[in-house]
Every structure is written in structure tokens, then in C-alpha cells.
Scaffold this motif. Sequence first.
Motif, PDB file in Angstrom:
ATOM      1  N   VAL A 331       0.840  -1.204   0.000  1.00 19.41           N
ATOM      2  CA  VAL A 331       0.000   0.000   0.000  1.00 19.41           C
ATOM      3  C   VAL A 331       0.875   1.254   0.000  1.00 19.41           C
ATOM      4  N   VAL A 332       1.963   1.205   0.741  1.00 18.96           N
ATOM      5  CA  VAL A 332       2.883   2.348   0.774  1.00 18.96           C
ATOM      6  C   VAL A 332       3.412   2.634  -0.628  1.00 18.96           C
ATOM      7  N   ASP A 333       3.762   1.551  -1.346  1.00 21.45           N
ATOM      8  CA  ASP A 333       4.304   1.737  -2.694  1.00 21.45           C
ATOM      9  C   ASP A 333       3.246   2.247  -3.662  1.00 21.45           C
ATOM     10  N   ASP A 334       1.992   1.845  -3.425  1.00 21.47           N
ATOM     11  CA  ASP A 334       0.920   2.359  -4.279  1.00 21.47           C
ATOM     12  C   ASP A 334       0.717   3.852  -4.040  1.00 21.47           C
ATOM     13  N   LEU A 335       0.767   4.234  -2.761  1.00 23.73           N
ATOM     14  CA  LEU A 335       0.543   5.643  -2.429  1.00 23.73           C
ATOM     15  C   LEU A 335       1.715   6.513  -2.873  1.00 23.73           C
ATOM     16  N   HIS A 338       8.110   4.706  -6.497  1.00 25.99           N
ATOM     17  CA  HIS A 338       9.524   5.076  -6.670  1.00 25.99           C
ATOM     18  C   HIS A 338      10.312   5.075  -5.364  1.00 25.99           C
ATOM     19  N   GLY A 339       9.843   4.312  -4.377  1.00 29.13           N
ATOM     20  CA  GLY A 339      10.559   4.299  -3.101  1.00 29.13           C
ATOM     21  C   GLY A 339      11.844   3.492  -3.173  1.00 29.13           C
ATOM     22  N   PHE A 340      12.774   3.847  -2.309  1.00 27.78           N
ATOM     23  CA  PHE A 340      13.960   3.005  -2.094  1.00 27.78           C
ATOM     24  C   PHE A 340      13.620   2.031  -0.969  1.00 27.78           C
ATOM     25  N   TRP A 341      13.948   0.764  -1.186  1.00 25.87           N
ATOM     26  CA  TRP A 341      13.643  -0.261  -0.182  1.00 25.87           C
ATOM     27  C   TRP A 341      14.902  -0.684   0.544  1.00 25.87           C
ATOM     28  N   TYR A 342      14.756  -0.931   1.820  1.00 30.15           N
ATOM     29  CA  TYR A 342      15.882  -1.431   2.605  1.00 30.15           C
ATOM     30  C   TYR A 342      15.417  -2.534   3.541  1.00 30.15           C
ATOM     31  N   ASP A 343      16.362  -3.320   3.942  1.00 29.89           N
ATOM     32  CA  ASP A 343      16.114  -4.522   4.752  1.00 29.89           C
ATOM     33  C   ASP A 343      17.352  -4.688   5.621  1.00 29.89           C
ATOM     34  N   VAL A 344      17.329  -4.053   6.793  1.00 29.09           N
ATOM     35  CA  VAL A 344      18.525  -4.047   7.644  1.00 29.09           C
ATOM     36  C   VAL A 344      18.233  -4.734   8.982  1.00 29.09           C
ATOM     37  N   SER A 345      19.293  -5.140   9.659  1.00 26.05           N
ATOM     38  CA  SER A 345      19.185  -5.706  11.012  1.00 26.05           C
ATOM     39  C   SER A 345      19.941  -4.817  11.983  1.00 26.05           C
ATOM     40  N   VAL A 346      19.337  -4.592  13.136  1.00 26.83           N
ATOM     41  CA  VAL A 346      19.971  -3.764  14.162  1.00 26.83           C
ATOM     42  C   VAL A 346      19.884  -4.503  15.497  1.00 26.83           C
ATOM     43  N   PRO A 347      21.000  -4.663  16.207  1.00 27.23           N
ATOM     44  CA  PRO A 347      20.924  -5.285  17.537  1.00 27.23           C
ATOM     45  C   PRO A 347      19.949  -4.524  18.424  1.00 27.23           C
ATOM     46  N   LEU A 348      19.227  -5.251  19.258  1.00 23.99           N
ATOM     47  CA  LEU A 348      18.129  -4.622  20.001  1.00 23.99           C
ATOM     48  C   LEU A 348      18.591  -3.486  20.905  1.00 23.99           C
TER      49      LEU A 348
END
Lengths: 459, 459
Positions: A331-335, A338-348
Motif C-alpha cells: 500500500v505504501v508503494d501504491d501511495l 519510486h521508493g527506495f527499499w531497505y532490509d537491515v538488522s539492528v541489535p536490540l
Amino acid sequence: MSITLDQLPARLPGTAFRTREEFADRHPGFHPENLSADLMALPGTTAEVSALLALCHRGGIPVVTQGGRTGLSGGATTTPGQLIVDTYRMNRIESIDPLGGTAIVQCGVTLAALESAAGEHGLSAGIDLSARDSATLGGMAATNAGGIEAFRNGVMRHRILGLEAVLPDGSVYSHLRRVTKANEGPDIGQLFIGSEGTLGVITRLSLSLLPGDPPGVTALAVFPDAARAVSGYAALRDHPDVQLLSAEAMWPDYVIAVAGGLSVNLPVEVRPGSEQLPVLLEAAAESWERTDSFEGALMALYESGAMADVVIAKSERERGELWRIREDSFVVDDLWPHGFWYDVSVPLDCLAKYVDGLFGRVRAVSPALGTYLIAHLGDGNIHATITSGKSVPELRGQVDAAVYDGLDAVGGSFSAEHGIGTDKRESLLGLSSPVRYRVMQEVKSLLDPKGIMNPGKVI
Amino acid sequence: MSITLDQLPARLPGTAFRTREEFADRHPGFHPENLSADLMALPGTTAEVSALLALCHRGGIPVVTQGGRTGLSGGATTTPGQLIVDTYRMNRIESIDPLGGTAIVQCGVTLAALESAAGEHGLSAGIDLSARDSATLGGMAATNAGGIEAFRNGVMRHRILGLEAVLPDGSVYSHLRRVTKANEGPDIGQLFIGSEGTLGVITRLSLSLLPGDPPGVTALAVFPDAARAVSGYAALRDHPDVQLLSAEAMWPDYVIAVAGGLSVNLPVEVRPGSEQLPVLLEAAAESWERTDSFEGALMALYESGAMADVVIAKSERERGELWRIREDSFVVDDLWPHGFWYDVSVPLDCLAKYVDGLFGRVRAVSPALGTYLIAHLGDGNIHATITSGKSVPELRGQVDAAVYDGLDAVGGSFSAEHGIGTDKRESLLGLSSPVRYRVMQEVKSLLDPKGIMNPGKVI
């Protein structure tokens, strides 16, 4: 005598092939370039894959292996002149042992198919992701898939007891152990897990199953900020009477946008642009009707001020709506395309500070950019969409830098669960230590000296 | 300019060294040949290890890394002319994050030291073995250690989030992620896990911790036979109200011999040479006083006839005596020396049949041989001592064949948790598929082209 792509079907009469014309009408899956190759092979057995790769190796024919074509990082894109090895027909669940909790499957079995077969014995694959109906176990092994249960069951690597893979020269590496303990020299099989088809074709897997999840109760909790969401999550995870099944964080701008886009009424109040953090929490219930211990733990958090608000889903419909907000992130991409996508991990212990900094760094790149975040909270895996709705490729480098800033120093990762594919290749080169990158290249050259396996991906 | 072993101390004045005379009085650990090298280095940092290996690489000096020297397969034996890298001084627990449940440690930290530090936060290393006070986490990573909790927490590989290792040429591979999800190309670090020091020196580890175990209640159950022991175990493992902590099987000849040797009264009746299978079971209790749900589950098994007898330890002393019978397995070696030792894994659905066949096959080799078995039942990991009390090296090959028969076909392993070392080198060569063995050799040559790391071990 060499061999060319178009000669393969005649040389391997026992294997099904489709020409480009024949597969042109198929859905390419997540990436439009997945089906841009000239030929598709549909082997049904390891022996067929072996014969196929032996010929490709001889002819220097580039090979791209495809399962469900659900990968998000462009790891299965193709170009003319390449051969697609589609594992669709390798869809046999060969055996399930309920006593030991193990299964042997061919690579083309979907996660949903295994989940269903395991469920008949009260067992589960122990891993779940929204592409479950299409994603294949071979593809999930090749990408070391993660998903929403990883915080309690680990990632795909932890579910694999042994595997069989066809090496680029057609020889078959087979180590299909059905036991947890098997130390028989360096575990070469681990190299194929997460290598995204660049080192060979995973053909069969021995998997460790887990008891199926008990009935669950679902809540949407609003924490005053990310720091208190993390400590609230940890309190529930460590609570002796709570068995936490899911913890999915959705930052205010995301949750408001998606609920709005889906026309779902948010059952809690979330202030736009605030520091609040809504988290979808699911825990085992004594039964579908009895949810005392989880509710008690939530109420204790609420009364202590660690939680600003919380509602518990009172029906399957309410539960489904909460999950839709989490899973229908497109839905975010529909609204805002052209977004940049990321997939990161962060220690809690660094997550709240990282997210705080991220919002500021993105605003500094351009005030027009919005930052839409969701996270598998338990393992600190954040999915970010950063977009103004307009195409701004010139900002890519600056936004990358804003997102990756500080991750390495705290032991996080710029590439959590979606893999490198084509999309993160440059980042891998830029962000890996030279020693690590060099050894990866050397291993690639060792196993695939002609570079025929998934060329142009990962390394 | 090359360099020789005796020149190392002068070249590396910042690193502590001990000559053979200086370490001659140390206990060699499990294997008498562990301290037969000429020189020992005691580096305190990764940089020291790096400088050391760079020189050894240049001079072709063979290196054997040693942690607690508790390995059982001869993986750390040395000969004159070799350098021991003793990790004793690399004993710093660098950080613990209770929120995320992670720790970063140097390789020389013992399991007991981490367990104690993690325990202050209510956490545990999630792995346990009887050498806990001496075994180092680096050694446990290098051997992919297993132990008594592996059936529920996995083996050492599953506890490692990331690692740092010095490659044989002195370069430092560092990927100390503190997150579960980090897919950044093929995971080279996995190669070092279980490679037994043949590919480099693991210097630091990022580990995943788990909540500490709740109070437990311990029982000794006697099942009528192995098949019913396995299904009884599975019933307890899958019981919604039971959290099983341990399941250690001890076959009648073993349990009678060890209880006798320790002068401990067995609290249950076990018939010598019978098909019965006594199993030490431990489960979480509501508290030290309240053990209702586990006792209820045991009683249900007993009343259904699935269990022949069961007693519950009523005091720490009774509990300690049961565990002594399990852990003091050296009593068998004292009574009947010259035994052949084995450490195999069998999938649970094949375990009863395998053991049945094993007794027969060993008797067929020689009626004088006794077969003394214990097992980590949950993961099918059987430790066998096969002995007549006399030295019969001429029977080794036949006994090997009797033990390994059929394991590969059912997906078991001839080498479960103790590693290959020197003892199982020939078996590895004989029992591995040619493709697998070849790739292991190629990876070894790639990472250690001069063959300086732990020569003569594993491959």
C-alpha cells in the motif's frame, strides 16, 4: 565439442524444456526481468539437474535457478542467452518422520505445501513469510530466508539438517543427514545456504521440523517510543508464562498510511509523526477462549506506563485486519511509488537510537522524503521504504548512506533477510571488509570456475 | 627471508611464548600428545594471532590451536617442530546485551565463564557439556560442539551469530554480527565452525544467548525397550505442559556397570542384558517444590504400559547421583580398558532398530566384546564403548564396520559431536562421498595453501 543453449533440449530428451515463446505468458514473479531468458528447463530429479549443469558447464551456458520467483532483491533476473532452471517439478515431499521431527523434500516444494503436510503430524516448518504459497524451500535455502518466526526459531540455515546440491560441473554434493549432530569435516553444504544460486543448485533438503504453534491471541500495543517497545518486547519474550509467537513493529507513518489505504479502522490511537511505536503482538493462548496469561502480562506493562495503549483482537476478523496492516505493505508503494527499499538488522540494544538517527538523516537528505518502517522486532530486522512518491535516482547514494550509517559498527547488517541479488551488489562490495570479499570471490571461483551460475548476482 | 620456529619469540616480543621445557609440567588435557610440540605461543589479542600466523605462513611453520584441550578425537595433538597457539589469555567476555540476548567473547573464554556471566542476566549459553569448566568457546566453535541441550537448542553452529578468524596467511576475516539475520553473500564464517583448526584460528565470537533454564525435576525412567523409550521421549517433548530439559539414555550394561563402579544404588530395577532402556529425564518444574505437570506426564506413560518403572529424585543428592551415573562414563574404561569409542547419530525413527542390530553385529565380531551405550536421546547421538578389557587392535576394522553399518543409508552420522581429529580421519576418507571429500580438500587448499594449520587432522 562445445554445446550451445539451443542444443540442450535435443541433448536431454528426458527433461522438459520451454522456449521463450512458451513461457512468455507466465507471470514473471516479483521482478519483471525474471523471465527474460531464452530457454527454461524443468527438471524433475537431481539426475536431470546434474546432466543439465554438466552440459552448461561444458558450453559455458549461464544458468539462473528459479523457485517461486518471490525474491525481492533481483536475485533471479535473467537476460537473453541464459538458461532458467525452474524447480517447479521437483515438488515431492519425500518423507516426514514425526518421531524425530524431520522431513526430506525436493527443492521445489513450497513452504505452504510442507507446512500443510507437517501440520498433519502436529508439526511445522518453523519458518513463515508472506510469500509462503509460492516461495520454494530450495529458494528459501538459497537465500537463507528469515521471516516472522526467526526471533524464536532462527532462520532457514537453522532449520536445515543437510542438503544435496548439484555443483556447476554437474557433480552431486550430497549430505542429507537427518540428525542435528553430524561433524564430518568442514560443512561445505553451509556455503550453498544464502549463496543465492551462485555456487550450484540445491536439489534436496533435510529439514528440522518443530511442534506446530498453539492457538494464538493477537494484540496491537502502542508503546510510547521505540526504546520502550524493545524493552516491552523483551519483557514479554522472557515472561515465564507467555509464549510469544510474533512481534511486528509498525511505525506511525506506516501504520496510518496502510490502515487508511486498506480502509481499516485502527483500533488504537496513533499520533502521526510521533515517537510512538505500535507493535502487533501474538502469543500462545491457553485456548482460543482463554487468554489470561498474555492479557495479564500486557496489562502489567500498560499499568506500569511502559505501554500507552493496547487492544486485543476479539475475533478472527479483527485479527485478520491487524495482520493485513502488517502484510499489505505494498500500500505504501501504491501511495508513494519510486521508493527506495531497505532490509537491515539492528541489535536490540541499538535499535531505538538507530531509528531515531535514521529519521533525521533521511530528512537531512531531503525534507520531501518520507520514511516508512516496519520491523520484525524480535530480531531487529527493519524494512524501510524511503520515498517522496517521485523518482529521484540521484538521491540513491545519499539515502543508502543514511540507512547504512553506523550499522556495521554496532554489529548490525545492511542485508538482513532479502539477500543481495542484483540490488545490493554494489553495497556488498562497498560495505564488506576486503578480506571477506576476497574469500567470497575465491570460493566462487573455486566452485564455479567458469562463472556460469547466476552471473552478475551477489559477487 | 624465511623464518623458523625458534625465531618466533624474538620476532614477536609483545607475545608471550613458552618453550617445551616451560610447558612440560602442564597437564596435556585429554590426549597425551597434546603438548608434544616445541613451542607454545599465548597471544592475548587478534592482532597478535595475526602477526603470528603471518610469520608461520611465511616460514611454513605448522600451527596447532588449543583451547581447553578437552577434545576427544585427537584434534589437538602435536609433534616436535610444531607451534601450539594456546588461547588461554584470550579470555575476555567483551560485552553482553541482555536485551537482545547476545554476547561477544574472545575465543579462550570457557563455557563455564560465559555461563556464569550470562547467568547474572538470567541468560544462558544454551549449550552444555561435561567439559564445561575447561572447554573454550573458540574450541567449541572449531569443533561445532553438541552436548546435552542440543536436542532443544541446537549445536554450537546454531548459537553463533558471527565470528572473527585469522586466516593462515595472517589476514583477519571479521564478521561479528550481533543479529540473527545477516545475509551478505555466502557465509564464509560457517566454514570455520567444525573445521577443527584446519582453516584458521577463530579469535572472537558473537553468540546468541537463551533464557536460563527454570528449576528442574529429575527422574530415572525405565522403558521396556528402545522403541518405547524413543516414543516416550517424543511424547514428553511434545507434551504441551512439559518443558523437557534433558533426556539421557543409558543401556542396562552401562548403567549397571557405572552404578556399581561408583557404589551408587540404582533406584530402579534394571535387568542385565535385557532390552530395557533406562533414561534420565529432566523437565522444568513449576518450582523446586511443585513438579505436578511432569510427574503427571510420567505417570500417564507408566500407567499406559509405555514405561516399566520410574523414580523421581527427591533431593539434590539423589539428583546428583543420577547425573554421576550418566557423566562418569570413564568408569567403563577403568573396568574394561582398551575400548573402542564411537560417537554416532541415528535418526529417531531408526534408533531402536540400529541399536538392536549393533549388539548383534558386535557379538558376531567377537562374543568377548561388550557394548556399553549411552545416548543424548533427543538427537539420537549415541556414545558407544566396545571392549573386552583387552587390547585387540586387530578387531578395530571389524568393529568400525559393525558400528557404522547402515548409518549413512538412514541419514545418520558416523561422527556426531566429537569431531574427526586424528582418530576418525580414515573413516572420513572411507565414508565420505568422493565429491564431498574433494570439495573439502579444495577448500582446505584454497584457504591454507601451505597446509600449516593443524596438519594431519581431519582432511
